[in-house]
Design a protein around this motif. Structure first.
Motif, PDB file in Angstrom:
ATOM      1  N   ASN A  86       0.836  -1.192   0.000  1.00 46.23           N
ATOM      2  CA  ASN A  86       0.000   0.000   0.000  1.00 46.23           C
ATOM      3  C   ASN A  86       0.878   1.253   0.000  1.00 46.23           C
ATOM      4  N   ARG A 112      -0.166   4.815   4.435  1.00 45.54           N
ATOM      5  CA  ARG A 112      -0.078   4.210   5.751  1.00 45.54           C
ATOM      6  C   ARG A 112      -1.135   4.823   6.663  1.00 45.54           C
ATOM      7  N   PRO A 113      -1.581   4.098   7.664  1.00 45.92           N
ATOM      8  CA  PRO A 113      -2.623   4.643   8.541  1.00 45.92           C
ATOM      9  C   PRO A 113      -2.153   5.914   9.244  1.00 45.92           C
ATOM     10  N   ALA A 120       0.399   6.145  12.471  1.00 46.34           N
ATOM     11  CA  ALA A 120       1.358   5.038  12.549  1.00 46.34           C
ATOM     12  C   ALA A 120       2.762   5.554  12.871  1.00 46.34           C
ATOM     13  N   TYR A 149      -8.602  -8.816  14.383  1.00 43.43           N
ATOM     14  CA  TYR A 149      -8.432  -8.544  12.954  1.00 43.43           C
ATOM     15  C   TYR A 149      -8.891  -9.725  12.091  1.00 43.43           C
ATOM     16  N   LEU A 164       1.472  -7.984   7.755  1.00 37.98           N
ATOM     17  CA  LEU A 164       0.976  -6.610   7.834  1.00 37.98           C
ATOM     18  C   LEU A 164       1.647  -5.719   6.796  1.00 37.98           C
ATOM     19  N   PHE A 177      -0.769  -2.335   5.129  1.00 38.16           N
ATOM     20  CA  PHE A 177      -0.373  -1.139   5.864  1.00 38.16           C
ATOM     21  C   PHE A 177       0.896  -0.482   5.326  1.00 38.16           C
ATOM     22  N   CYS A 195      -2.038  -0.508  13.818  1.00 42.49           N
ATOM     23  CA  CYS A 195      -2.543  -0.567  12.448  1.00 42.49           C
ATOM     24  C   CYS A 195      -3.727  -1.516  12.319  1.00 42.49           C
ATOM     25  N   GLN A 248      -7.135  -0.049  12.822  1.00 45.05           N
ATOM     26  CA  GLN A 248      -7.582   1.061  11.969  1.00 45.05           C
ATOM     27  C   GLN A 248      -8.556   0.555  10.916  1.00 45.05           C
ATOM     28  N   VAL A 262      -8.561   0.342   6.597  1.00 44.13           N
ATOM     29  CA  VAL A 262      -8.627  -0.920   5.857  1.00 44.13           C
ATOM     30  C   VAL A 262      -9.778  -0.881   4.855  1.00 44.13           C
ATOM     31  N   THR A 312      -9.006   1.427   1.960  1.00 44.07           N
ATOM     32  CA  THR A 312      -8.007   0.832   1.072  1.00 44.07           C
ATOM     33  C   THR A 312      -8.625  -0.226   0.185  1.00 44.07           C
TER      34      THR A 312
END
Length: 336
Positions: A30, A33-34, A37, A66, A197, A201, A241, A244, A248, A251
């Motif tokens: 990605n 990023r959140p 972070a 998650y 991750l 992320f 992350c 969040q 997600v 994204t």
């Protein structure tokens, strides 16, 4: 790990380009990023002067939420690849055979050989039809890398039942599953789920992931994991992350829309494989080396997919931000 096998196993090529002068479409991470972070990473500097708490309670709790499993079934690892090594380490012995999809992530073959075992390749779209009997383990990558398709959930659960009946461990690589709405197999008896991750992320250098398994299989994973195997920053940022959920969902929506838009513009000049992942596999009717050079001259790094078995005229491209995707498609259209 089998000492006699280690000397005969080579490294595996991967995507990722360190040239700051190009936009990297070769790695499927990605580009965003959140929010928060970086601040979480900075806040971990002080606690990093001490050893991590080897229980990783907060990280396990975040991971369990998650993927919807019990925190006690989560085994923290330094990335998805570390989870895979752990999975093969507790299920595969020298002389064993393991079913693997082809083409797929090259590290399966390497990690299995490091255990002194033999990978047995099955076409990626036929792996759920392969008889798991007499194999120590079977591997499913969903969505599959580099082809992009996710396994049908009902077919995957049926195959897990076949593996349980054959006393064969099912290792499920879900590195890209959080880009889909498909359910995880985390917490299902007989399965070892490996999660990363890195992709969702956008933090490949952080090295954070986890494995999930139940019962005796889970106990072996937890016993075999390295002590303090996840750094303080990785544990803190990873837990942050995974909580969040809005990031997600945003994204997933962006990647899904951009992937469809890229497909529409790239066809029919390229053969575009169906994908549920943040990347597209393209069949190239022409000189792949020339295409890679053309793209780099215009500021883009692509993944040469010819390093995957059975692919002889293919490249893989990540799904990035809209303006970057537009520029790449224009450059590829020039070549076609």
């Amino acid at each position: 790990m089998d000492p006699d096998s280690a000397a005969d196993v080579s490294r595996v090529p991967h995507g990722g380009d360190g040239d700051d002068g190009v936009v990297d479409f070769s790695a499927n991470t990605n580009p965003r990023r959140p929010p928060g972070a970086a601040a979480t990473y900075d806040a971990a500097f002080g606690p990093a002067t001490r050893y991590p708490d080897d229980g990783y309670a907060d990280y396990r709790a975040a991971a369990a939420d998650y993927v919807d499993c019990d925190p006690g079934e989560v085994v923290p690892t330094a990335g998805g690849l570390a989870a895979l090594r752990l999975a093969f380490g507790v299920t595969v012995a020298p002389g064993d055979s393991v079913l693997v999809p082809e083409p797929s992530f090259g590290e399966y073959d390497r990690e299995i050989r490091l255990q002194g075992a033999t990978p047995v390749a099955v076409a990626h779209d036929e792996i759920l039809e392969a008889d798991p009997a007499e194999y120590a383990a079977a591997v499913v990558c969903t969505p599959n890398n580099p082809t992009g398709e996710a396994a049908d959930p009902e077919a995957l659960r049926a195959y897990l039942a076949d593996c349980r009946a054959a006393d064969t461990a099912l290792v499920v690589d879900e590195a890209f599953l959080d880009f889909t709405d498909r359910p995880s197999l985390a917490g299902e008896p007989g399965a070892v789920v490996a999660r990363s991750l890195t992709k969702m992320f956008g933090l490949p250098g952080l090295r954070a992931g986890f494995a999930v398994a139940t019962g005796g299989l889970g106990d072996r994973l937890d016993a075999a994991r390295p002590t303090w195997g996840l750094s303080v920053p990785a544990a803190g940022v990873g837990a942050y992350c995974m909580r969040q959920s809005a990031f997600v969902e945003e994204t997933k929506a962006r990647v899904g829309a951009e992937r469809a838009r890229m497909r529409d513009r790239l066809e029919p000049e390229f053969e575009v494989y169906p994908s549920d992942a943040p990347f597209l596999l393209l069949g190239v009717d022409g000189d792949v080396d020339a295409l890679l050079a053309h793209a780099r001259e215009r500021g883009f790094a692509l993944r040469d997919a010819r390093t995957f078995p059975t692919l002889d005229s293919h490249v893989r491209v990540a799904v990035r931000l809209p303006e970057e995707n537009d520029a790449l498609v224009e450059a590829l259209s020039e070549f076609a």
